[in-house]
Design an enzyme around this catalytic site. Structure first.
Site, PDB file in Angstrom:
ATOM      1  CB  SER A   1      -0.930   0.001   1.225  1.00 26.78           C
ATOM      2  OG  SER A   1      -1.671   1.198   1.295  1.00 26.78           O
TER       3      SER A   1
ATOM      4  CD1 TRP B   1      -1.501   1.409  -6.031  1.00 25.37           C
ATOM      5  CD2 TRP B   1      -1.834   3.173  -4.713  1.00 25.37           C
ATOM      6  NE1 TRP B   1      -2.521   2.146  -6.577  1.00 25.37           N
ATOM      7  CE2 TRP B   1      -2.753   3.231  -5.781  1.00 25.37           C
ATOM      8  CE3 TRP B   1      -1.858   4.192  -3.755  1.00 25.37           C
ATOM      9  CZ2 TRP B   1      -3.674   4.266  -5.916  1.00 25.37           C
ATOM     10  CZ3 TRP B   1      -2.790   5.219  -3.890  1.00 25.37           C
ATOM     11  CH2 TRP B   1      -3.690   5.248  -4.954  1.00 25.37           C
ATOM     12  CG  HIS B   2       0.201   6.015  -1.250  1.00 26.26           C
ATOM     13  ND1 HIS B   2      -0.192   4.825  -0.663  1.00 26.26           N
ATOM     14  CD2 HIS B   2      -0.843   6.868  -1.085  1.00 26.26           C
ATOM     15  CE1 HIS B   2      -1.413   4.958  -0.175  1.00 26.26           C
ATOM     16  NE2 HIS B   2      -1.837   6.181  -0.417  1.00 26.26           N
ATOM     17  N   GLY B   3       3.854   5.754  -4.185  1.00 28.54           N
ATOM     18  CA  GLY B   3       4.923   6.432  -4.889  1.00 28.54           C
ATOM     19  C   GLY B   3       6.233   5.686  -4.860  1.00 28.54           C
TER      20      GLY B   3
ATOM     21  CG  PHE C   1       0.055   9.237  -4.956  1.00 33.95           C
ATOM     22  CD1 PHE C   1       1.424   9.398  -4.912  1.00 33.95           C
ATOM     23  CD2 PHE C   1      -0.713   9.812  -3.948  1.00 33.95           C
ATOM     24  CE1 PHE C   1       2.023  10.115  -3.896  1.00 33.95           C
ATOM     25  CE2 PHE C   1      -0.132  10.509  -2.920  1.00 33.95           C
ATOM     26  CZ  PHE C   1       1.240  10.663  -2.892  1.00 33.95           C
TER      27      PHE C   1
END
Length: 512
Positions: A358, A361-363, A512
Site C-alpha cells: 500500500s 502504491w503511493h509512490g 500517485f
C-alpha cells in the site's frame, strides 16, 4: 483538468447539458458521450497519455471475453463428457473416457489463467515502467555504491501519467473478478471503456469495482432532483475542504518542511498536524467532488472517507481512510494470501505485505514504504490481542467520552508522525524532522501562528465533521430545506473569501 479550475467550471455545465438534454433518450449514445467527455477531461493534461488508458481498457476488455470463451468451452466439453460417461452407456473411446477429463480441465484452467496473466502483466508492467523504473534503477545504483563500486547507470526522463495507479487498479479488479467467476464479462466495449475512464473518479478515485459501477452503465438513467441536490452539496463541501482547509494548510506546511532544519519544535509540531489536515482535506475533498459530480450524471460511487481522524485506534483509521484502496488490497491481496485464517506468523506476514505494498502504491520512494511499515507496526499489536475490530461504529453520543477523546488524540498523533515520512523527500529528512522536533527549542524568539482565518476554519471544519460523521453530508442535519440555503451561501462565501486563488494548487493524489 482540475476540479477547482475555470476550465472545469466551463466543462461541467456543457457536459451536463448535452448529457441530459441531447443524449438522454439513447443509453448507448449517453455512454459514448460520457466516454468522449472523459477522454477530453483526461487528455486536458497531456493527450499522449490517452493511448495508455485506451490500451489498458482494450487489453482487459479482450481478456475478459477470452476468459468467458474458456468458461463456455469448459461447460460444453464437460457436458459432452457427461454424455460419454453416462450411466449404463459407453459410446466413446475408452481411452478418451479415462484420460480426457483431466487433460481437458488442466488445459482450460491454464488457458483462463493465461488471460489473467496477460492482464496483470500488461497493466502492472505499464505501472512499473512509468512509476517505478527510475526508482529501481536508482536503488540498484545505491546498492552497488555501498559495495564499493561506482555504477554508471542512466535513468529515463519519464513523466508519470496522471491517475495511472487508480485506473490500473480499477480495471484489474474487473479482470480478477471475471477470472474468479464473480463477474460476467461485458460484451459492450463502449460501456466498459467508459467504466475505466469515467471522468469524475478517473484521476484520484474512488477506485470503483466493476461489480458496482459497470452495471450502472446498462441501466436507463433519469435525472432525479434529490440525487442532483445531494451531488451539489458534496461538490460544495469538497471544494471547501480543498480550497479553504487543504490549500491554506499547504501555505504553512510547505515552508516548514522545506526549511525544517531552522524551524523550532513548535513549528515542526504545527507542520506535522497541519499536513495531516492538508492531505485529508485535499484527498477527501477530491472524493466528495468526484462522488458529487457522478451523482449529477445519475451514478452512485462508493464512499471513500468516513471521518478518519475521529478513529479510536489504527485499525478503525484504516476502515475509514481511503476505503476504496484499503478494501481493494484486502480483497485482492490480503485474503488471497490467507488473511487472518492462517497461523499468527503468516497473518503478521500478510499484514506487513499489505501495508508495505500500500505504501509502495503511493509512490516510488522509500518514504512511502516506511510510511506503510509504520502503519503495519502500529496495526499488528492490536491484531495480536484481538482488538482490531472493536470500534466498528461511531457511537450514538453527541460528545465523546474522556476515554474516547484520549484514544482519538493518541491515534491522530501516531497518524501525524507517520505522515511526516509520507511528506518528507527522503527517509533522512523524515528522521531529521522528527529528531529536531524534540531536540530544538520548543518556542523560538519570534513565532507567528498560522493565519487566524485558518484557525477558525479548522475549528468549524472539525465541529461540522463530528456532527455529520454518520451522514453523507453534515448539511443533512438541518431539518428544513429552506433553512439550508443560508448555509450554502455561507460555505460558498467562505470558499470565495478564504480559498486560495493566488496560485495553482494541484490535488496531492494526482502524483500517485
Amino acid at each position: 483538468m482540475l476540479f477547482n479550475s475555470i476550465s472545469f467550471l466551463i466543462f461541467l455545465p456543457i457536459v451536463f447539458g448535452l448529457y441530459w438534454f441531447v443524449f438522454q433518450k439513447n443509453l448507448k449514445l449517453q455512454n459514448a458521450f460520457l466516454l468522449l467527455a472523459s477522454y477530453v477531461f483526461y487528455g486536458w493534461w497531456d493527450w499522449r497519455f490517452l493511448g495508455l488508458i485506451i490500451a489498458s481498457s482494450a487489453v482487459d476488455y479482450w481478456c475478459g471475453l477470452k476468459m468467458s470463451t474458456v468458461d463456455s468451452q469448459q461447460s460444453t466439453e464437460n457436458s459432452a463428457n457427461s454424455t460419454i460417461e453416462g450411466p449404463g452407456k459407453e459410446t466413446g473411446n475408452k481411452n478418451l473416457t479415462k484420460k480426457q477429463p483431466w487433460s481437458m480441465v488442466s488445459g482450460l484452467w491454464t488457458g483462463k489463467r493465461l488471460y489473467l496473466t496477460i492482464s496483470l502483466t500488461f497493466n502492472l508492467g505499464l505501472l512499473a515502467f512509468f512509476k517505478y523504473f527510475n526508482f529501481f534503477i536508482d536503488s540498484a545504483a545505491d546498492f552497488i555504491s555501498l559495495l564499493g563500486f561506482q555504477p554508471h547507470i542512466s535513468t529515463l526522463n519519464l513523466i508519470l501519467p496522471v491517475g495511472i495507479s487508480f485506473y490500473t487498479f480499477q480495471t484489474l479488479s474487473y479482470s480478477i473478478d471475471v477470472y474468479k467467476g464473480k463477474l460476467k464479462p461485458t460484451k459492450d466495449p463502449i460501456a466498459f471503456f467508459t467504466f475505466v475512464a469515467f471522468f469524475p473518479q478517473l484521476v484520484a478515485g474512488p477506485i470503483e469495482r466493476a461489480s458496482n459501477l459497470l452495471p450502472q452503465f446498462f441501466k436507463k438513467r433519469e435525472f432525479e432532483y434529490q440525487q442532483g441536490s445531494d451531488g451539489m452539496k458534496l461538490i460544495l463541501w469538497g471544494l471547501f475542504k480543498k480550497m479553504v482547509i487543504a490549500d491554506n494548510c499547504a501555505l504553512v506546511v510547505n515552508p516548514i518542511f522545506e526549511n525544517y532544519q531552522t524551524a523550532s519544535g513548535l513549528e515542526l509540531i504545527m507542520g506535522a498536524i497541519l499536513f495531516a489536515f492538508q492531505i485529508y482535506g485535499d484527498f477527501s475533498g477530491y472524493s466528495d467532488i468526484a462522488i458529487g459530480v457522478a451523482k449529477l450524471f445519475g451514478f452512485d460511487l462508493m464512499t471513500n472517507f468516513r471521518t478518519p481522524y475521529f478513529s479510536r485506534d489504527i485499525a478503525e483509521f484504516w476502515r475509514r481512510w481511503h476505503i476504496s484502496l484499503s478494501t481493494w488490497f484486502r480483497d485482492y491481496v490480503y485474503i488471497p494470501l490467507g488473511g487472518s485464517r492462517v497461523t499468527k506468523v503468516k497473518a503478521i506476514r500478510n499484514i506487513f505485505i499489505v501495508f508495505l505494498v500500500s505504501g509502495f502504491w503511493h509512490g516510488a520512494n522509500w518514504t512511502f514504504i516506511a510510511w506503510g511499515g509504520i502503519h503495519a507496526a502500529l496495526f499488528i499489536p492490536i491484531f495480536l490481542i484481538g482488538k482490531n475490530r472493536v470500534h466498528l461504529n461511531e457511537g450514538d453520543h453527541m460528545i465523546p467520552s474522556f476515554k474516547e477523546l484520549i484514544q482519538m488524540i493518541s491515534t491522530f498523533t501516531l497518524v501525524s508522525v507517520a505522515w511526516v515520512f509520507f511528506r518528507a523527500n527522503s527517509i533522512g529528512d523524515a528522521l531529521g524532522y522528527l529528531i529536531r522536533t524534540f531536540s530544538n527549542p520548543l518556542f523560538p524568539n519570534s513565532f507567528n501562528w498560522f493565519g487566524y482565518h485558518l484557525r477558525v476554519a479548522l475549528v468549524i471544519f472539525l465541529v461540522l465533521e463530528w456532527i455529520g460523521r454518520k451522514r453523507s453530508n453534515w448539511i443533512e442535519i438541518i431539518p428544513l430545506k429552506w433553512y439550508r440555503y443560508p448555509v450554502y451561501f455561507l460555505v460558498a462565501f467562505s470558499i470565495m473569501y478564504w480559498g486560495v486563488f493566488t496560485q495553482k494548487m494541484d490535488f496531492i493524489y494526482f502524483q500517485f
